[in-house]
Enzyme design. Sequence first.
Site, PDB file in Angstrom:
ATOM      1  N   HIS A  30      30.790  38.024  45.501  1.00 51.30           N
ATOM      2  CA  HIS A  30      31.637  37.294  44.558  1.00 51.30           C
ATOM      3  C   HIS A  30      32.426  36.237  45.321  1.00 51.30           C
ATOM      4  CE1 HIS A  30      33.818  36.366  41.010  1.00 51.30           C
ATOM      5  NE2 HIS A  30      34.980  36.794  41.479  1.00 51.30           N
ATOM      6  N   HIS A  42      38.785  31.870  40.792  1.00 51.99           N
ATOM      7  CA  HIS A  42      37.358  32.169  40.811  1.00 51.99           C
ATOM      8  C   HIS A  42      36.807  32.197  39.396  1.00 51.99           C
ATOM      9  CE1 HIS A  42      38.372  36.651  40.213  1.00 51.99           C
ATOM     10  NE2 HIS A  42      39.530  36.091  40.535  1.00 51.99           N
ATOM     11  N   CYS A 153      29.702  32.170  40.070  1.00 54.87           N
ATOM     12  CA  CYS A 153      30.915  32.052  40.875  1.00 54.87           C
ATOM     13  C   CYS A 153      30.696  31.237  42.144  1.00 54.87           C
ATOM     14  CB  CYS A 153      31.454  33.438  41.209  1.00 54.87           C
ATOM     15  SG  CYS A 153      30.284  34.516  42.084  1.00 54.87           S
TER      16      CYS A 153
END
Length: 262
Positions: A30, A42, A153
């Site tokens: 991530h 994010h 992401c």
Amino acid sequence: MGLLSNRVGKESLKPGDHIYSWRTAYIYSHHGIYVGDNEVIHFTRHGQEVGTGTVLDLLLVSSGPARRRQVPCPTCTPPEGGHGVVSSCLNCFLAGGILYRFEYSVSPALFLAKARGGTCTLAVSDPNEIVVHRATYLLNNGFGCYNVFKNNCEDFAIYCKTGLLVLDQGPIGQSGQAVSIIGGPLAAVLSTPLRLVTTNIYGMAATAVGVYCASRVAADIGMRKDVAKVEVEDLTRRLATGLIQVIEPGTIILPSGPPPDH
């Protein structure tokens, strides 16, 4: 940082850093932008901190830390807009994982040495103050529709760092993770015809590795020709769905109204 690891300590972070943390047995990572004061911006699926649990989740979700906290974090504010871009404290972003920093302007040799995608790029990063500005702007305005392969992401973080967007409707965006997932099977398929030439398993394996490496380099955001620099103020959700117009090399405009009927 070592040759094969981008692991860093929290004390070394500075605003504008592209950071990431591996999830669930290193299946995916991530990504986000550290903007200072223990805050990370994010991009998540549906604007929520989503976790993983089932095999289907692991295939469909490439964003969002696991929900390990029973009590809401007193520092983080729940997202209100629901457009996917959220702000979290560093600890919530890491969700118990290890902190890594994504590398920019790496050499081709180092890029290939880090065989797993989603850790570095040949592209050049813009100044940190511009990176923070883009991330903050997108926190308020969104980054379009989330897509595992085209707009995830890592795509978000890479755009914040470089201002580059893929223009066409191809199968992948900027994400190195997506390139790795697609590149492996592609290398196997493209190397299959060599069975007609040789039955040496080592030669075929070497060819497959070569095809995989070539596909990673060609698809890296620093090498691609189907990208353009886009000012964040001009970025809307139309970009995530491909509704952009190229009027000359390196210049794009956004439609002012709804897309025409076809």
